[in-house]
Scaffold this motif. Sequence first.
Motif, PDB file in Angstrom:
ATOM      1  N   THR A   1       0.854  -1.240   0.139  1.00 49.58           N
ATOM      2  CA  THR A   1       0.030  -0.054   0.002  1.00 49.58           C
ATOM      3  C   THR A   1       0.773   1.402  -0.061  1.00 49.58           C
ATOM      4  N   SER A   2       1.926   1.185   0.703  1.00 51.02           N
ATOM      5  CA  SER A   2       2.851   2.378   0.927  1.00 51.02           C
ATOM      6  C   SER A   2       3.439   2.539  -0.623  1.00 51.02           C
TER       7      SER A   2
ATOM      8  N   ALA B   1       2.168   1.647  -3.415  1.00 47.50           N
ATOM      9  CA  ALA B   1       1.080   2.004  -4.315  1.00 47.50           C
ATOM     10  C   ALA B   1       0.610   3.348  -4.156  1.00 47.50           C
ATOM     11  N   ALA B   2       0.525   3.986  -2.921  1.00 49.15           N
ATOM     12  CA  ALA B   2       0.127   5.249  -2.865  1.00 49.15           C
ATOM     13  C   ALA B   2       0.900   6.187  -3.197  1.00 49.15           C
ATOM     14  N   VAL B   3       2.349   6.113  -2.915  1.00 46.32           N
ATOM     15  CA  VAL B   3       3.316   6.965  -3.566  1.00 46.32           C
ATOM     16  C   VAL B   3       3.503   6.883  -4.834  1.00 46.32           C
ATOM     17  N   GLU B   4       3.370   5.817  -5.404  1.00 46.33           N
ATOM     18  CA  GLU B   4       3.276   5.737  -6.973  1.00 46.33           C
ATOM     19  C   GLU B   4       2.262   6.500  -7.514  1.00 46.33           C
ATOM     20  N   THR B   5       1.116   6.379  -6.872  1.00 43.04           N
ATOM     21  CA  THR B   5      -0.108   7.157  -7.606  1.00 43.04           C
ATOM     22  C   THR B   5       0.111   8.566  -7.277  1.00 43.04           C
ATOM     23  N   LEU B   6       0.633   9.021  -6.217  1.00 43.90           N
ATOM     24  CA  LEU B   6       0.678  10.452  -5.892  1.00 43.90           C
ATOM     25  C   LEU B   6       1.772  11.042  -6.919  1.00 43.90           C
ATOM     26  N   ARG B   7       2.788  10.064  -7.279  1.00 48.20           N
ATOM     27  CA  ARG B   7       3.655  10.733  -8.188  1.00 48.20           C
ATOM     28  C   ARG B   7       3.138  10.818  -9.747  1.00 48.20           C
ATOM     29  N   THR B   8       2.250   9.836  -9.913  1.00 41.99           N
ATOM     30  CA  THR B   8       1.661   9.613 -11.212  1.00 41.99           C
ATOM     31  C   THR B   8       0.676  11.057 -11.464  1.00 41.99           C
ATOM     32  N   LEU B   9       0.021  11.330 -10.279  1.00 40.91           N
ATOM     33  CA  LEU B   9      -1.169  12.373 -10.111  1.00 40.91           C
ATOM     34  C   LEU B   9      -0.391  13.606 -10.277  1.00 40.91           C
ATOM     35  N   MET B  10       1.015  13.703  -9.505  1.00 40.61           N
ATOM     36  CA  MET B  10       1.720  14.940  -9.677  1.00 40.61           C
ATOM     37  C   MET B  10       2.324  15.122 -11.142  1.00 40.61           C
TER      38      MET B  10
ATOM     39  N   GLU C   1       0.906  14.463 -13.907  1.00 41.46           N
ATOM     40  CA  GLU C   1      -0.147  14.918 -14.693  1.00 41.46           C
ATOM     41  C   GLU C   1      -0.563  16.438 -14.244  1.00 41.46           C
ATOM     42  N   GLU C   2      -0.541  16.608 -13.157  1.00 41.67           N
ATOM     43  CA  GLU C   2      -0.798  17.930 -12.694  1.00 41.67           C
ATOM     44  C   GLU C   2       0.262  19.220 -13.052  1.00 41.67           C
ATOM     45  N   PHE C   3       1.514  18.492 -13.193  1.00 43.25           N
ATOM     46  CA  PHE C   3       2.740  19.520 -13.505  1.00 43.25           C
ATOM     47  C   PHE C   3       2.593  19.793 -14.979  1.00 43.25           C
TER      48      PHE C   3
END
Lengths: 342, 342
Positions: free
Chosen positions: B233-234, B236-245, B247-249
Amino acid sequence: MKIAVDAMGGDHAPRNPVHGAVLAASEVESEIVLVGDEPTIRRELEAHGSPAGISIVHAEQVIGMEEGMATGIRRKRQSSIHVGARLLRSGDVDGVVSAGNTGAVMAVTKVIAGTLDGVDRPALAVVLPTQTGRALVLDVGANADPKGRHLVQFGLIGDQLARQLLGIARPRVGLLSIGEEAGKGNDLVRSAHRGLSAQDIEFLGNVEARDLYQGGADVVVCDGFTGNILLKTSEAAVETLRTLMREEFARTIAGKIGGLFARGAFARLRKRVDYEEFGGALLVGVRGLTVISHGRSTPRALGNAIGLVEEYARHDLNSCVETALAGLVTVDPTETASIGVN
Amino acid sequence: MKIAVDAMGGDHAPRNPVHGAVLAASEVESEIVLVGDEPTIRRELEAHGSPAGISIVHAEQVIGMEEGMATGIRRKRQSSIHVGARLLRSGDVDGVVSAGNTGAVMAVTKVIAGTLDGVDRPALAVVLPTQTGRALVLDVGANADPKGRHLVQFGLIGDQLARQLLGIARPRVGLLSIGEEAGKGNDLVRSAHRGLSAQDIEFLGNVEARDLYQGGADVVVCDGFTGNILLKTSEAAVETLRTLMREEFARTIAGKIGGLFARGAFARLRKRVDYEEFGGALLVGVRGLTVISHGRSTPRALGNAIGLVEEYARHDLNSCVETALAGLVTVDPTETASIGVN
């Protein structure tokens, strides 16, 4: 529509629940009913200019955040949690929001409002953001030691919730485990896997956290202990990454400039991943509609929870769940030997 | 010192294990022994210019990543995993690194190398980065359905590992649960809580993921199912945050500029949180020193795992653990009723 808010529940009650109600009052169509100590709530409301659309129902007692079940539930029948549950049961309100003692809210609501037909154990469900959309996870804390048959019910309940709340015609239901092959996991997962395989749902088999966050499942089923670990680990990992990121950004001039320019992106990102934005967990399997928010909820989180209840109340969740559970297929509950290695 | 590397283990074997050995050869003092199909390994090594400090021990067979226990362990006694474990047992090597089938590596090593005195069940331990330093988590996948007494042993083992590997004089040992008060959690946690309370260690009681990541515990004890969920979970959560980041950037000019300036900060951050940097999980409770790396390990991750083994081999972990377990205090294993709500 009327929504009751437990004004005495949470670490910052009644301040945050009242402030949350004030924030929500201008955004929702429902009337908001604050439940708790009337004079205290009135004073808090006056500080916000006593906005329209908010009324008060008095409750004599308060169940503390760490209070034991025996004193809290049995002896404090006039607590804000009890009064809210009775308003729900009588139909005076369409839903309840509480940031109070989770165990007390679950137990009191179960006793006063009653469980739905076919439900052995109510569960807590949350909607989490994924890389592609949203997914529903249950149970995230109601049942620490359930049996496989309870997880099978959670699968059917989750299937219905995802249809109603996420608008998915045939939700993909996964069983949270360690390793995707059938047989991987613990005894509970193997038992639930057999039961879920027999249901008329789109059962994916075992899924992992990665699948959940990548959008590979619409519903993820687990026991309440594991689901709570999943939820809190996600929050903690993301929070840690943020803290480390702030430190790294602050270390160099380039990093500081980067942080400034990226500020808008971070603000949008925050809207997508913040716990606050999602308001709380839905108590499923009991009659009526109850959302339990985090004890540390901010006014904004509580306001969002009120909006969530209004949105949920538009669906006839309870009867959908009862119909689904009437179609439950029972399987031989024989347990197999433990293999349990990923 | 000599370290064996399972050249046939992992999703990209033998390419990644051989490449990892080549990367490590210039950084570690140990001689590296690649175990597996000799002609194939030799060809791979030649592509890297056959660097000094690396030798080959031939193994006839390979256990597949998803192979069942029966075929893998019992019928393939000439597998690279078996040969590596025999080198460990005979003392020909000081440690083994494998990115192969985790279940097979654990089972084969347990049978061939044997368990330490006082250990009922070997466990997998990882060192995770926290906001303030590092913490050791065990079990992260070896035992999906342990008893409370096994978690008590993990507590004593973890205490010793943190002393030796993290250099902490009196490690703070926490029990992973949902809710910090004693009594919160599931039946297993309550049973382990009683047992751990009786030991001569700095037992913190229940801890949550937040405590772990904020540096509030040096050792976190859990069952292998929960630990594996925590780990994945750690990630996956970090990986998801990176992907979303990302995208946002990419969405705005300011975000793109921010991303460019922040690149150095992200690179340093990655070094602090990446799984790759930590090499793998230590199999504790068995004789010798075995590190199991992720099946998807990159050459860099495998190189780091070899460095980890060299670092660990400088300590006399096995005898420290045996001494600690000899001091185990047994308690009445009576189970109390389930409360289990956060």
